[in-house]
Write a protein that holds these residues in place. Structure first.
Motif, PDB file in Angstrom:
ATOM      1  N   GLY A  35      -6.423  -3.939   1.151  1.00  0.00           N
ATOM      2  CA  GLY A  35      -6.527  -4.736   2.367  1.00  0.00           C
ATOM      3  C   GLY A  35      -5.658  -4.111   3.436  1.00  0.00           C
ATOM      4  O   GLY A  35      -4.588  -3.576   3.170  1.00  0.00           O
ATOM      5  N   SER A  36      -6.115  -4.195   4.671  1.00  0.00           N
ATOM      6  CA  SER A  36      -5.427  -3.513   5.767  1.00  0.00           C
ATOM      7  C   SER A  36      -4.031  -4.067   6.043  1.00  0.00           C
ATOM      8  O   SER A  36      -3.212  -3.405   6.674  1.00  0.00           O
ATOM      9  CB  SER A  36      -6.271  -3.579   7.042  1.00  0.00           C
ATOM     10  N   GLU A  37      -3.733  -5.265   5.566  1.00  0.00           N
ATOM     11  CA  GLU A  37      -2.430  -5.873   5.836  1.00  0.00           C
ATOM     12  C   GLU A  37      -1.465  -5.796   4.647  1.00  0.00           C
ATOM     13  O   GLU A  37      -0.384  -6.378   4.678  1.00  0.00           O
ATOM     14  CB  GLU A  37      -2.620  -7.333   6.250  1.00  0.00           C
ATOM     15  N   ALA A  38      -1.844  -5.066   3.607  1.00  0.00           N
ATOM     16  CA  ALA A  38      -1.022  -4.994   2.393  1.00  0.00           C
ATOM     17  C   ALA A  38       0.353  -4.396   2.663  1.00  0.00           C
ATOM     18  O   ALA A  38       1.371  -4.920   2.204  1.00  0.00           O
ATOM     19  CB  ALA A  38      -1.750  -4.202   1.309  1.00  0.00           C
ATOM     20  N   LEU A  39       0.400  -3.309   3.403  1.00  0.00           N
ATOM     21  CA  LEU A  39       1.683  -2.666   3.686  1.00  0.00           C
ATOM     22  C   LEU A  39       2.558  -3.552   4.565  1.00  0.00           C
ATOM     23  O   LEU A  39       3.772  -3.645   4.350  1.00  0.00           O
ATOM     24  CB  LEU A  39       1.452  -1.302   4.340  1.00  0.00           C
ATOM     25  N   ASP A  40       1.959  -4.240   5.510  1.00  0.00           N
ATOM     26  CA  ASP A  40       2.698  -5.163   6.364  1.00  0.00           C
ATOM     27  C   ASP A  40       3.304  -6.297   5.534  1.00  0.00           C
ATOM     28  O   ASP A  40       4.476  -6.671   5.728  1.00  0.00           O
ATOM     29  CB  ASP A  40       1.795  -5.729   7.458  1.00  0.00           C
ATOM     30  N   LEU A  41       2.544  -6.841   4.596  1.00  0.00           N
ATOM     31  CA  LEU A  41       3.054  -7.893   3.717  1.00  0.00           C
ATOM     32  C   LEU A  41       4.259  -7.387   2.932  1.00  0.00           C
ATOM     33  O   LEU A  41       5.301  -8.044   2.884  1.00  0.00           O
ATOM     34  CB  LEU A  41       1.965  -8.373   2.752  1.00  0.00           C
ATOM     35  N   LEU A  42       4.131  -6.223   2.334  1.00  0.00           N
ATOM     36  CA  LEU A  42       5.248  -5.659   1.560  1.00  0.00           C
ATOM     37  C   LEU A  42       6.456  -5.396   2.445  1.00  0.00           C
ATOM     38  O   LEU A  42       7.599  -5.614   2.020  1.00  0.00           O
ATOM     39  CB  LEU A  42       4.812  -4.364   0.874  1.00  0.00           C
ATOM     40  N   ASN A  43       6.225  -4.940   3.638  1.00  0.00           N
ATOM     41  CA  ASN A  43       7.324  -4.680   4.570  1.00  0.00           C
ATOM     42  C   ASN A  43       8.107  -5.966   4.860  1.00  0.00           C
ATOM     43  O   ASN A  43       9.334  -5.952   4.927  1.00  0.00           O
ATOM     44  CB  ASN A  43       6.799  -4.066   5.859  1.00  0.00           C
ATOM     45  N   ARG A  44       7.406  -7.065   5.015  1.00  0.00           N
ATOM     46  CA  ARG A  44       8.057  -8.347   5.316  1.00  0.00           C
ATOM     47  C   ARG A  44       8.791  -8.932   4.115  1.00  0.00           C
ATOM     48  O   ARG A  44       9.734  -9.692   4.269  1.00  0.00           O
ATOM     49  CB  ARG A  44       7.028  -9.361   5.818  1.00  0.00           C
ATOM     50  N   LEU A  45       8.363  -8.567   2.906  1.00  0.00           N
ATOM     51  CA  LEU A  45       8.910  -9.190   1.696  1.00  0.00           C
ATOM     52  C   LEU A  45       9.885  -8.317   0.919  1.00  0.00           C
ATOM     53  O   LEU A  45      10.352  -8.726  -0.140  1.00  0.00           O
ATOM     54  CB  LEU A  45       7.761  -9.590   0.761  1.00  0.00           C
ATOM     55  N   SER A  46      10.183  -7.135   1.424  1.00  0.00           N
ATOM     56  CA  SER A  46      11.049  -6.237   0.656  1.00  0.00           C
ATOM     57  C   SER A  46      12.224  -5.757   1.500  1.00  0.00           C
ATOM     58  O   SER A  46      12.299  -6.012   2.696  1.00  0.00           O
ATOM     59  CB  SER A  46      10.237  -5.049   0.140  1.00  0.00           C
ATOM     60  N   THR A  47      13.132  -5.048   0.857  1.00  0.00           N
ATOM     61  CA  THR A  47      14.374  -4.641   1.519  1.00  0.00           C
ATOM     62  C   THR A  47      14.263  -3.338   2.289  1.00  0.00           C
ATOM     63  O   THR A  47      15.108  -3.059   3.130  1.00  0.00           O
ATOM     64  CB  THR A  47      15.508  -4.491   0.489  1.00  0.00           C
ATOM     65  N   ASN A  48      13.272  -2.522   2.014  1.00  0.00           N
ATOM     66  CA  ASN A  48      13.156  -1.233   2.680  1.00  0.00           C
ATOM     67  C   ASN A  48      12.108  -1.307   3.785  1.00  0.00           C
ATOM     68  O   ASN A  48      11.177  -2.109   3.729  1.00  0.00           O
ATOM     69  CB  ASN A  48      12.778  -0.143   1.670  1.00  0.00           C
ATOM     70  N   ASP A  49      12.249  -0.451   4.777  1.00  0.00           N
ATOM     71  CA  ASP A  49      11.285  -0.380   5.874  1.00  0.00           C
ATOM     72  C   ASP A  49      10.049   0.375   5.388  1.00  0.00           C
ATOM     73  O   ASP A  49      10.115   1.559   5.082  1.00  0.00           O
ATOM     74  CB  ASP A  49      11.917   0.327   7.074  1.00  0.00           C
ATOM     75  N   LEU A  50       8.938  -0.321   5.320  1.00  0.00           N
ATOM     76  CA  LEU A  50       7.693   0.280   4.837  1.00  0.00           C
ATOM     77  C   LEU A  50       6.658   0.444   5.934  1.00  0.00           C
ATOM     78  O   LEU A  50       5.568   0.937   5.680  1.00  0.00           O
ATOM     79  CB  LEU A  50       7.116  -0.574   3.699  1.00  0.00           C
ATOM     80  N   LYS A  51       6.987   0.027   7.169  1.00  0.00           N
ATOM     81  CA  LYS A  51       6.009   0.065   8.275  1.00  0.00           C
ATOM     82  C   LYS A  51       5.424   1.454   8.494  1.00  0.00           C
ATOM     83  O   LYS A  51       4.255   1.584   8.805  1.00  0.00           O
ATOM     84  CB  LYS A  51       6.656  -0.411   9.582  1.00  0.00           C
ATOM     85  N   GLU A  52       6.262   2.470   8.358  1.00  0.00           N
ATOM     86  CA  GLU A  52       5.830   3.835   8.680  1.00  0.00           C
ATOM     87  C   GLU A  52       5.468   4.650   7.437  1.00  0.00           C
ATOM     88  O   GLU A  52       5.397   5.874   7.512  1.00  0.00           O
ATOM     89  CB  GLU A  52       6.928   4.554   9.469  1.00  0.00           C
TER      90      GLU A  52
END
Length: 178
Positions: free
Chosen positions: A26-43
Motif C-alpha cells: 500500500g502506498s501509505e505503508a512507509l508513512d505509517l511505519l514512520n509515524r509509529l517507529s523511532t527512526n526516520d523512514l520518510k526518505e
C-alpha cells in the motif's frame, strides 16, 4: 568456543538465525511505519534498509525491526516468534489507509555471514562489491529469490541473506562445504 571466536575475528563464519517476516503493501505503508517507529523512514528509497524500534504508547519496546524498501512492498524483519505481535500492533493503527500486512514468515529464512571476510563473501554472492553500500539490498544469482544486505545492527561485518527456505538450505550446504 575459542575456535569460533578466532573464526569470527580473523575470517568469517555463518549463522542460521530465526526471524519473522512481514510484508506491507500500500502506498501509505512507509508513512505509517514512520509515524509509529523511532527512526526516520520518510526518505527510505527502494533498495534501502534501515533499522528502527517499534514501541508501545508507554514507550515499551515491541521489537527492533529492519525495514526493507523493496519498491513494490515493504518487508519487515522482526524478532523470531514476534511476527504475530508486530502485525497485530501495526494493524491497530490502520484506520483509513489502504495497507495490507501479511505474515510471510513461512516463506522466508535468513542466513548470516559474519566476520572480517564477510564483505568479500557477500560481494562474491551478489556479483558486485557490496562492502561500501551498507544500507542497500542486493540480489543474489539470477533466477533465485535471494537477496542480501549488510545488517546495520552489528559493528562486526554481518551480511544477512534472505530467501525461500529451500534455496537458503542449499546455500547453507554450499557455504558449509566451502
Amino acid at each position: 568456543m575459542q575456535r569460533d571466536y578466532r573464526i569470527l575475528t580473523s575470517s568469517a563464519g555463518f549463522s542460521v538465525g530465526g526471524a519473522g517476516f512481514l510484508k506491507l503493501q500500500g502506498s501509505e505503508a512507509l508513512d505509517l511505519l514512520n509515524r509509529l517507529s523511532t527512526n526516520d523512514l520518510k526518505e527510505l528509497r527502494p533498495g534501502e534498509i534501515r533499522p528502527t524500534i517499534l514501541t508501545t504508547e508507554k514507550a515499551r519496546m515491541i521489537d527492533l525491526v529492519l525495514v526493507l524498501n523493496r519498491g513494490d512492498e515493504i518487508m519487515l524483519i522482526v524478532g523470531e516468534g514476534n511476527s504475530a505481535t508486530v502485525k497485530s500492533w501495526l494493524e491497530k493503527y490502520i484506520i483509513m489507509e489502504e495497507i495490507t500486512i501479511t505474515d510471510v514468515t513461512a516463506f522466508y529464512e535468513r542466513i548470516s555471514v559474519l566476520g572480517p571476510e564477510a564483505p568479500s563473501i557477500a560481494s562474491h554472492l551478489a556479483g558486485t562489491d557490496v562492502s561500501s553500500r551498507g544500507g542497500s539490498l542486493h540480489n543474489i544469482t539470477a533466477g533465485t529469490n535471494l537477496f542480501l544486505y549488510r545488517n546495520p545492527a552489528w559493528t562486526l561485518p554481518r551480511y544477512d541473506i534472505v530467501g525461500d527456505p529451500k534455496t537458503i538450505g542449499l546455500l547453507e550446504n554450499r557455504i558449509e562445504s566451502a
